[in-house]
Design a protein around this motif. Structure first.
Motif: not given
Length: 757
Positions: A74-82
């Protein structure tokens, strides 16, 4: 007793191509003196094979060159602007790093390896999803396997002191589900645009869905769930949304959103329109891609893809939803569901769903209008074991591969029309033969043979290698040799029509393994009935061959592999080139009245980067198997034409047979489950065979194990090698088991003693 393991020939109909097989005079008409062991090295021009007959528009590009991961799923990212990426490693860890190409370190975000079960190939830490309000509440969810065999979805929060570290003590179990087997765990979790958590679950494992979970609405297995993790119903760690499709049914679990799935490997939402997509891994024939709708039944185990799973009892239910795409096993072995592309780079692919095959490394893009597929194209040949697709916070597509790296797809700079036109469609156009009709290779093409040929349904093989100008081979005494770009291996398959006398060998196909600038590629050329020419095969094919034996005559079905089939075995982990290593090549080549040790020959021709430091007598070799090489000696008594059980030390014969026929997949970092290690030098105690439980079903009686010392018929290894059909080994391109190999394995296991504690 071995007769009880005789093969039932599998008749598979691959629509479109079937030719008659008529008697013709053997084309092996080369005369003594027209073919000789080369005295000097002569380079071969292979440039016209360096393109592809089916050029694809995209290619892989490795990113984050300083980072490497262990089995990333899995590769993913949160939508937190970081601007961070998170990578899930199957062994039980999550790592985080800043999204920039020169990043040098991926910090440990969460470590669950002490509770994560990884006994099966499809178990482990499998899913990660950030809460839609992650920036505010710091909550994220993971899916992992644990002991006793259970799937867990848990909630965690980020450490208050470090945004790159999770608070391990914050774990709150959302739900647990018992798993009956080690495979088909699904494990992908995603938050939908409605704020609910969707969970992909396989049917529980084993072959054939033995408990019929796929069509059973009273179990969560074989389904995609939709749950509310922000509320809790009484007695649950979550709430069931009241608009779920089966909430009002007493004979159904209210968590189920859709069902009839075998093993949904990676689910994803289109970030623009909210559509839910998944790849569903097939069993024997078809891989499929589905767009998931509320209450949908996707057919397993009544159907596999669009086809009845059991042809004798076809599924006629009209409520079953067809996949939007399927592919047969000639294109790949295990589908990896992807993402709908909404990124800023590949603008012309906006709205296309990308998916891949884990074994072949092929990537497709799919477009659909409602329930109608409008296009489905193969757009990349990566050669990677693609385990997952992901997106960064801008929607750019990323790929995880089990080589430990992350990739993106980029446009290729290539003239597609010219590449396709220039690729040889006939074997005579390759420049590898002076005469295809008479089977005379071109000048500079080097003949070779193997001590232990791979089993290919009684065929014998005629082998050559063509090396490019000013290029050399890197020699390793134990590991696979390294061959330069421009290398082409030429392997012609012959079948004896008279198997009793081993007379009248006849050419069926010539396979090329080509090291192009884009990587290794496999091609099959099928001979015409008159043996005058061979034509490049599109896809795969099956052909009936008339065979004469001492017991009588029959038709044997022979399989011609596709390009994807070829690369399913010629993998990066196996070194791409399977046969050329010192144990195989330390062999006397008998070639049209001449004889020379092959290592000495290649050393004399100066094909190695460094001259060999040892004489051939000092270098390890496999025992001679005595069947599988075409007799080029002009000697009617040549030992390699014998079909009798080979002579030699049983353990060495058995271990060499396993190395050649099985260790391509069953090796460290190989694609096969169970961490079996069947390479020749592996210590028996570390092969993970003795008294181990078989995975993905059991064919032996109760009490059987992978290898039961002293009891061959309670040893799964022997039974699967002797079987053709579901769970056969090797799994590809064979309709007939190797009777000599089975007998050697039987003796090896029978002589084996139980290990002492």
């Amino acid at each position: 007793m071995i007769s009880r393991l005789n093969v039932v020939m599998v008749a598979v109909c691959l629509g479109g191509w079937m030719t008659s097989f008529v008697a013709a005079q053997s084309a092996n008409q080369s005369q003594s003196g027209t073919q000789q062991i080369p005295q000097d090295f002569s380079a071969v021009d292979t440039s016209h094979l360096m393109q592809s007959p089916d050029p694809v528009p995209l290619e892989k590009e490795r990113i984050f060159p300083n980072l490497k991961f262990q089995r990333p799923v899995e590769v993913t990212s949160p939508e937190d602007g970081t601007n961070r990426l998170f990578v899930v490693e199957q062994e039980g860890t999550i790592r985080v790093f800043e999204y920039r190409d020169d990043v040098e370190n991926a910090e440990l975000f969460l470590d669950l390896h002490d509770v994560t079960l990884r006994k099966g190939n499809e178990e482990g830490l499998l899913g990660l999803a950030f809460h839609p309000k992650f920036q505010e509440n710091g909550q994220f969810f993971v899916y992992y396997s644990t002991q006793p065999r259970t799937s867990v979805v848990s909630r965690f929060t980020v450490s208050k002191d470090n945004p790159n570290q999770a608070d391990r003590q914050s774990e709150e179990i959302v739900f647990k589900l018992d798993q009956p087997f080690s495979n088909h765990n699904g494990g992908s979790i995603r938050f939908g645009p409605d704020g609910y958590l969707y969970v992909g679950l396989g049917d529980g494992g084993d072959a054939h869905d033995p408990f019929a979970n796929g069509q059973n609405l009273e179990t969560l297995l074989g389904s995609i769930l939709r749950i509310d993790v922000d509320r809790k119903d009484k007695g649950r760690g979550y709430a069931i949304p009241q608009d779920n499709p089966f909430v009002e049914r007493e004979d159904a679990r209210g968590e189920i959103w859709a069902y009839g799935l075998r093993n949904p490997w990676r689910i994803s939402f289109d970030r623009e329109n909210g559509d839910l997509w998944t790849g569903d891994v097939g069993q024997n024939r078809f891989e499929e891609v589905n767009r998931i709708v509320k209450g949908g039944n996707y057919g397993w185990n009544k159907r596999e893809g669009m086809h009845s799973f059991e042809p004798q009892s076809p599924a006629k239910e009209t409520e079953l939803i067809d996949p939007l795409a399927e592919y047969f096993r000639n294109e790949g072995i295990s589908v990896t569901g992807g993402v709908v592309y909404r990124g800023p780079t590949l603008k012309e692919y906006d709205g296309a769903y990308f998916y891949a095959d884990y074994v072949s490394g092929n990537v497709w893009d799919l477009r659909a209008d409602g329930n109608t597929t409008t296009s489905n194209r193969r757009v990349a040949e990566t050669g990677l074991q693609i385990s997952a697709f992901g997106e960064d916070q801008n929607g750019e597509m990323l790929l995880c591969s089990f080589d430990g790296h992350l990739y993106r797809l980029t446009k290729r700079d290539i003239d597609f029309k010219a590449a396709k036109k220039n690729f040889p469609q006939k074997l005579s156009e390759t420049g590898l033969f002076d005469s295809v009709a008479k089977n005379i290779p071109a000048q500079g093409v080097i003949p070779y043979e193997l001590n232990m040929p791979f089993w290919s349904d009684y065929t014998v093989k005629d082998r050559y290698v063509a090396l490019p100008k000013d290029k050399s081979v890197v020699y390793h005494e134990r590991d696979q040799w390294e061959f330069p770009v421009g290398t082409v291996f030429v392997k012609t398959f012959w079948m004896h029509q008279d198997r009793a006398q081993l007379e009248d060998p006849r050419r069926l196909e010539t396979r090329l393994l080509v090291h192009s600038p884009d990587g290794w590629q496999g091609y099959t050329y099928v001979y015409h009935d008159d043996q005058s020419e061979a034509t490049l095969l599109e896809g795969s094919a099956l052909k009936p061959l008339p065979i004469k034996t001492a017991e009588g005559s029959f038709e044997q079905r022979y399989y011609f592999p596709s390009r994807s089939d070829c690369m399913a075995c010629h993998t990066k982990e196996a070194g791409f080139v399977l046969g050329l290593n010192s144990r195989q090549m330390n062999h006397p080549l008998d070639y049209h009245g001449q004889r020379e040790n092959q290592l000495a020959m290649l050393n004399r021709l100066n094909v190695f980067t460094q001259p060999l430091s040892n004489n051939a007598e000092e270098i390890e070799r496999f025992p001679e198997w005595q069947f599988g090489n075409l007799d080029r000696s002009n000697d009617p008594q040549h030992v390699e034409s014998a079909l009798e059980t080979p002579q030699g030390e049983t353990t060495a014969l058995a271990r060499a047979w396993l190395d050649v026929n099985c260790a391509v997949c069953h090796r460290p970092d190989g694609i096969a489950p169970g961490k079996r290690h069947l390479q020749f030098h592996a210590d028996l105690a570390k092969m993970n065979l003795l008294n181990q439980q078989p995975l993905q079903g059991q064919m032996t009686p109760p009490g059987g194990t992978v290898v039961k010392p002293g009891q061959p018929y309670l040893s799964e290894l022997l039974i699967r090698a002797a079987h053709r059909g579901v769970r056969q080994m090797p799994p590809l391109a064979s309709n007939v088991a190797d009777p000599r190999g089975i007998e050697v394995l039987r003796k090896w296991i029978e002589q084996m003693e139980q290990p002492t504690e």
